[in-house]
Design a protein around this motif. Structure first.
Motif, PDB file in Angstrom:
ATOM      1  N   PRO A   1     110.637  45.093   2.555  1.00 52.15           N
ATOM      2  CA  PRO A   1     111.002  43.707   3.427  1.00 52.15           C
ATOM      3  C   PRO A   1     111.617  44.038   4.740  1.00 52.15           C
ATOM      4  O   PRO A   1     112.274  45.113   4.733  1.00 52.15           O
ATOM      5  N   VAL A   2     111.478  43.264   5.535  1.00 50.23           N
ATOM      6  CA  VAL A   2     112.085  43.329   6.994  1.00 50.23           C
ATOM      7  C   VAL A   2     112.879  42.478   7.396  1.00 50.23           C
ATOM      8  O   VAL A   2     112.364  41.229   7.368  1.00 50.23           O
ATOM      9  N   GLU A   3     114.120  42.585   7.483  1.00 53.25           N
ATOM     10  CA  GLU A   3     115.074  41.342   8.006  1.00 53.25           C
ATOM     11  C   GLU A   3     114.577  40.980   9.305  1.00 53.25           C
ATOM     12  O   GLU A   3     114.479  41.621  10.193  1.00 53.25           O
ATOM     13  N   GLY A   4     114.507  39.642   9.341  1.00 53.78           N
ATOM     14  CA  GLY A   4     114.377  39.127  10.742  1.00 53.78           C
ATOM     15  C   GLY A   4     112.825  38.881  10.949  1.00 53.78           C
ATOM     16  O   GLY A   4     112.531  38.459  12.176  1.00 53.78           O
ATOM     17  N   LEU A   5     111.861  39.674  10.243  1.00 57.22           N
ATOM     18  CA  LEU A   5     110.493  39.229  10.449  1.00 57.22           C
ATOM     19  C   LEU A   5     110.005  37.734  10.310  1.00 57.22           C
ATOM     20  O   LEU A   5     110.030  37.401   8.886  1.00 57.22           O
ATOM     21  N   ASP A   6     109.929  36.991  11.080  1.00 63.70           N
ATOM     22  CA  ASP A   6     109.709  35.721  10.947  1.00 63.70           C
ATOM     23  C   ASP A   6     108.193  35.212  10.998  1.00 63.70           C
ATOM     24  O   ASP A   6     107.396  35.558  12.149  1.00 63.70           O
ATOM     25  N   VAL A   7     107.625  34.570   9.943  1.00 67.78           N
ATOM     26  CA  VAL A   7     106.077  34.110   9.851  1.00 67.78           C
ATOM     27  C   VAL A   7     106.036  32.923  10.616  1.00 67.78           C
ATOM     28  O   VAL A   7     106.804  31.837  10.095  1.00 67.78           O
ATOM     29  N   VAL A   8     105.624  32.835  11.701  1.00 64.68           N
ATOM     30  CA  VAL A   8     105.269  31.532  12.596  1.00 64.68           C
ATOM     31  C   VAL A   8     104.277  30.828  12.029  1.00 64.68           C
ATOM     32  O   VAL A   8     104.305  29.522  12.254  1.00 64.68           O
ATOM     33  N   PHE A   9     103.051  31.380  11.463  1.00 59.38           N
ATOM     34  CA  PHE A   9     102.009  30.666  11.433  1.00 59.38           C
ATOM     35  C   PHE A   9     101.171  31.626  10.265  1.00 59.38           C
ATOM     36  O   PHE A   9     101.163  32.663  10.503  1.00 59.38           O
ATOM     37  N   ASP A  10     100.461  30.919   9.240  1.00 58.07           N
ATOM     38  CA  ASP A  10      99.767  31.605   8.305  1.00 58.07           C
ATOM     39  C   ASP A  10      98.487  30.793   7.722  1.00 58.07           C
ATOM     40  O   ASP A  10      98.834  29.700   7.527  1.00 58.07           O
ATOM     41  N   ASP A  11      97.356  31.234   7.598  1.00 60.95           N
ATOM     42  CA  ASP A  11      96.339  30.788   6.962  1.00 60.95           C
ATOM     43  C   ASP A  11      95.470  31.807   6.497  1.00 60.95           C
ATOM     44  O   ASP A  11      95.826  32.884   6.210  1.00 60.95           O
ATOM     45  N   ASP A  12      94.140  31.299   6.062  1.00 60.83           N
ATOM     46  CA  ASP A  12      93.381  32.519   5.332  1.00 60.83           C
ATOM     47  C   ASP A  12      92.777  33.578   6.076  1.00 60.83           C
ATOM     48  O   ASP A  12      92.538  34.682   5.383  1.00 60.83           O
ATOM     49  N   ASP A  13      93.024  33.226   7.346  1.00 65.79           N
ATOM     50  CA  ASP A  13      92.545  34.599   8.436  1.00 65.79           C
ATOM     51  C   ASP A  13      93.484  35.343   9.052  1.00 65.79           C
ATOM     52  O   ASP A  13      93.268  36.653   9.398  1.00 65.79           O
ATOM     53  N   ILE A  14      94.575  34.713   9.328  1.00 67.65           N
ATOM     54  CA  ILE A  14      95.444  35.276  10.458  1.00 67.65           C
ATOM     55  C   ILE A  14      96.965  34.969   9.940  1.00 67.65           C
ATOM     56  O   ILE A  14      96.960  34.005   9.071  1.00 67.65           O
ATOM     57  N   VAL A  15      97.740  35.910  10.267  1.00 64.95           N
ATOM     58  CA  VAL A  15      99.517  35.404  10.054  1.00 64.95           C
ATOM     59  C   VAL A  15     100.007  35.939  11.445  1.00 64.95           C
ATOM     60  O   VAL A  15      99.702  37.247  11.946  1.00 64.95           O
ATOM     61  N   VAL A  16     100.650  35.104  12.148  1.00 68.72           N
ATOM     62  CA  VAL A  16     101.397  35.399  13.119  1.00 68.72           C
ATOM     63  C   VAL A  16     102.879  35.487  12.961  1.00 68.72           C
ATOM     64  O   VAL A  16     103.612  34.483  12.209  1.00 68.72           O
ATOM     65  N   VAL A  17     103.422  36.532  13.441  1.00 65.14           N
ATOM     66  CA  VAL A  17     104.961  36.726  13.217  1.00 65.14           C
ATOM     67  C   VAL A  17     105.614  37.133  14.581  1.00 65.14           C
ATOM     68  O   VAL A  17     105.150  37.259  15.644  1.00 65.14           O
ATOM     69  N   SER A  18     106.892  36.810  14.525  1.00 61.39           N
ATOM     70  CA  SER A  18     107.785  37.142  15.520  1.00 61.39           C
ATOM     71  C   SER A  18     108.474  38.222  15.022  1.00 61.39           C
ATOM     72  O   SER A  18     109.322  38.450  14.070  1.00 61.39           O
ATOM     73  N   LYS A  19     108.262  39.508  15.715  1.00 62.03           N
ATOM     74  CA  LYS A  19     108.694  40.899  15.221  1.00 62.03           C
ATOM     75  C   LYS A  19     110.196  40.931  15.909  1.00 62.03           C
ATOM     76  O   LYS A  19     110.420  40.882  17.053  1.00 62.03           O
ATOM     77  N   PRO A  20     111.131  41.422  15.100  1.00 59.46           N
ATOM     78  CA  PRO A  20     112.324  41.741  15.660  1.00 59.46           C
ATOM     79  C   PRO A  20     112.367  43.201  16.244  1.00 59.46           C
ATOM     80  O   PRO A  20     111.198  43.896  15.928  1.00 59.46           O
ATOM     81  N   VAL A  21     113.481  43.323  17.170  1.00 61.90           N
ATOM     82  CA  VAL A  21     113.625  44.623  17.792  1.00 61.90           C
ATOM     83  C   VAL A  21     113.806  45.775  16.651  1.00 61.90           C
ATOM     84  O   VAL A  21     114.356  45.369  15.615  1.00 61.90           O
ATOM     85  N   GLY A  22     113.306  47.056  16.963  1.00 67.31           N
ATOM     86  CA  GLY A  22     113.529  48.040  15.882  1.00 67.31           C
ATOM     87  C   GLY A  22     112.525  48.049  14.781  1.00 67.31           C
ATOM     88  O   GLY A  22     112.686  49.036  13.936  1.00 67.31           O
TER      89      GLY A  22
ATOM     90  N   VAL B   1     105.675  46.023  10.596  1.00 68.54           N
ATOM     91  CA  VAL B   1     105.382  44.810  10.446  1.00 68.54           C
ATOM     92  C   VAL B   1     104.408  44.680   9.408  1.00 68.54           C
ATOM     93  O   VAL B   1     104.498  43.741   8.497  1.00 68.54           O
ATOM     94  N   THR B   2     103.648  45.718   9.121  1.00 70.66           N
ATOM     95  CA  THR B   2     102.498  45.836   7.942  1.00 70.66           C
ATOM     96  C   THR B   2     103.298  45.863   6.529  1.00 70.66           C
ATOM     97  O   THR B   2     102.956  45.493   5.527  1.00 70.66           O
ATOM     98  N   GLY B   3     104.576  46.713   6.734  1.00 74.02           N
ATOM     99  CA  GLY B   3     105.028  46.781   5.490  1.00 74.02           C
ATOM    100  C   GLY B   3     106.059  45.674   4.913  1.00 74.02           C
ATOM    101  O   GLY B   3     106.036  45.255   3.788  1.00 74.02           O
ATOM    102  N   GLY B   4     106.585  44.920   6.081  1.00 77.72           N
ATOM    103  CA  GLY B   4     107.080  43.873   5.792  1.00 77.72           C
ATOM    104  C   GLY B   4     106.328  42.882   5.302  1.00 77.72           C
ATOM    105  O   GLY B   4     106.670  42.056   4.198  1.00 77.72           O
ATOM    106  N   LEU B   5     105.056  42.638   5.782  1.00 74.94           N
ATOM    107  CA  LEU B   5     104.252  41.502   5.235  1.00 74.94           C
ATOM    108  C   LEU B   5     103.698  42.031   3.741  1.00 74.94           C
ATOM    109  O   LEU B   5     103.424  41.175   2.918  1.00 74.94           O
ATOM    110  N   ALA B   6     103.406  43.120   3.464  1.00 75.76           N
ATOM    111  CA  ALA B   6     103.059  43.682   2.410  1.00 75.76           C
ATOM    112  C   ALA B   6     103.958  43.238   1.200  1.00 75.76           C
ATOM    113  O   ALA B   6     104.032  43.004   0.209  1.00 75.76           O
TER     114      ALA B   6
END
Length: 316
Positions: free
Chosen positions: A85-106, A120-125
Motif C-alpha cells: 500500500p502507498v499512502e497518499g496514492l489517489d485514484v482519480v479515475f478507473d475503468d476497464d482499460d485505464i486507471v489514473v492516479v495522482s502520485k505523491p512525492v517519494g 505506483v505499480t506496487g500501490g495499485l497491486a
C-alpha cells in the motif's frame, strides 16, 4: 519448489550511433538497464564484445562489433513482491482499460535496480488492481513516468489494448501533459519556449544537463503569478526527457524552488519549507484508448507545495 530462474543472454550488433562509447553506456542504452547494473555486469564478466570479455566498464566499443550480455535473473514474481500500500496514492479515475492516479512525492512509477521505496505499480497491486501484462514484469501497465521527487497525474494501462494505444499516443506526442512549477527569479521573457538538447551530465551520473549531443528537448512555459524572487509557471512538454523541466530552468538561470540538485537556493527552500523541487503534474488530457473520446484529469497541489505557495503569496 522451483529452482532459480535461468539467466538470459541477449546478443546484438553495436549500431553506428554508439561508435566510441563506453561499454557500460552501450549496455545501458541498448538493453534499458541502469548504468549501475550495466557496470556491474561488465565487472562480473557477463559482457563480451566479439567473444572477448571486457576488461573495464570504460572500454570503448566499435560499431558493428557483436555484443553479448548475460542478464541477471528476473524476480520470481515482481508484482507480488512489490505489492505494498502507498499512502497518499489517489485514484482519480478507473475503468476497464485505464486507471489514473495522482502520485505523491517519494513514490517511483515502478521498481528498478537501486530503488527499494514505494511504487505506483506496487500501490495499485496492493489495492487489487490488475494491470496490463505488456512490458517487463516490474513495469507492467506503465506507459509514462514521473520522477520520484515530482508529484501529480499518471495514467496506467489495465487492458492490453489500452497499453498499446497509450504507448503509441505518448510516442507520437498526442498526450497533453501540463505542469505547474515555482522557479526562482523572473524568466525573461515571461512566456516562451526552451528548445535545448538534454543528455547525461558530463561529470555527475546522477544528473542531466543541456549538452550539444543530447536528445531534442522542448519545454513551453508561461508565467502566471510573480512574487519577490520567484515565479509560478504553467508548463507544457513536447518531449519527456528525464528531469526535463528541472534541467531547462536550471540552464536558464532560474532553477525550481527547492531543487538543490540543480542549483536552487537552500535558504529559499528552507524559508518555504521545501524538501524537494516545487513541481506538480496537475493536468493530463488524451483520447481514451478504447472509447475514442477526449478525457481530461486534474490534480490539486499537495500540502507541501500549497504551503510553500501560500508563504510566497504572504510575502507579496
Amino acid at each position: 519448489m522451483s529452482g532459480p530462474a535461468a539467466r538470459q543472454t541477449r546478443a546484438l550488433p553495436i549500431p553506428e550511433g554508439l561508435e566510441g562509447q563506453r561499454i557500460d553506456q552501450v549496455v545501458s542504452r541498448l538493453l534499458g538497464l541502469s548504468r549501475t547494473v550495466a557496470a556491474e555486469l561488465v565487472v562480473a564478466g557477463d559482457v563480451t564484445v566479439d567473444g572477448a570479455a571486457c576488461a573495464s566498464k570504460s572500454d570503448r566499443v566499435s560499431a558493428g562489433s557483436w555484443l553479448e550480455v548475460v542478464l541477471p535473473p528476473p524476480p520470481e514474481d515482481v508484482r507480488i513482491r512489490e505489492a505494498e500500500p502507498v499512502e497518499g496514492l489517489d485514484v482519480v479515475f478507473d475503468d476497464d482499460d485505464i486507471v489514473v492516479v495522482s502520485k505523491p512525492v517519494g513514490v517511483a512509477a515502478h521498481s528498478s535496480p537501486g530503488w527499494s521505496g514505494p511504487t505506483v505499480t506496487g500501490g495499485l497491486a496492493a489495492a487489487g488492481y490488475r494491470l496490463s501484462s505488456h512490458g517487463p514484469d516490474e513495469r507492467q501497465g506503465i506507459v509514462h513516468r514521473l520522477d520520484v521527487g515530482t508529484s501529480g497525474l499518471m495514467v496506467v494501462a489495465k487492458s492490453e489494448a489500452a497499453y498499446s494505444e497509450l504507448k503509441r499516443a505518448f510516442k507520437e506526442r498526442r498526450v497533453s501533459k501540463r505542469y505547474r512549477a515555482v522557479a526562482q527569479g523572473h524568466p525573461d521573457p515571461l512566456s516562451g519556449t526552451v528548445d535545448a538538447p538534454i543528455g547525461r551530465h558530463p561529470r555527475h551520473d546522477y544528473k542531466w544537463a543541456v549538452v550539444a549531443d543530447g536528445k531534442p528537448s522542448v519545454t513551453h512555459y508561461d508565467t502566471i503569478e510573480v512574487f519577490p524572487g520567484a515565479s509560478l509557471m504553467d508548463l507544457g512538454l513536447e518531449t519527456g526527457r528525464t528531469h526535463q523541466i528541472r534541467v531547462h530552468f536550471s540552464a536558464l538561470g532560474h532553477p525550481l524552488a527547492g531543487d538543490l540538485t540543480y542549483g536552487a537556493d537552500p535558504t529559499m527552500a528552507e524559508k518555504l519549507g521545501l524538501t524537494r523541487q516545487w513541481l506538480h503534474a496537475y493536468r493530463l488530457e488524451f483520447v481514451h484508448p478504447t472509447q475514442g473520446r477526449t478525457v481530461t484529469f486534474t490534480s490539486e497541489y499537495p500540502e507541501d507545495l500549497a504551503t510553500a505557495l501560500a508563504r510566497l503569496r504572504a510575502d507579496s
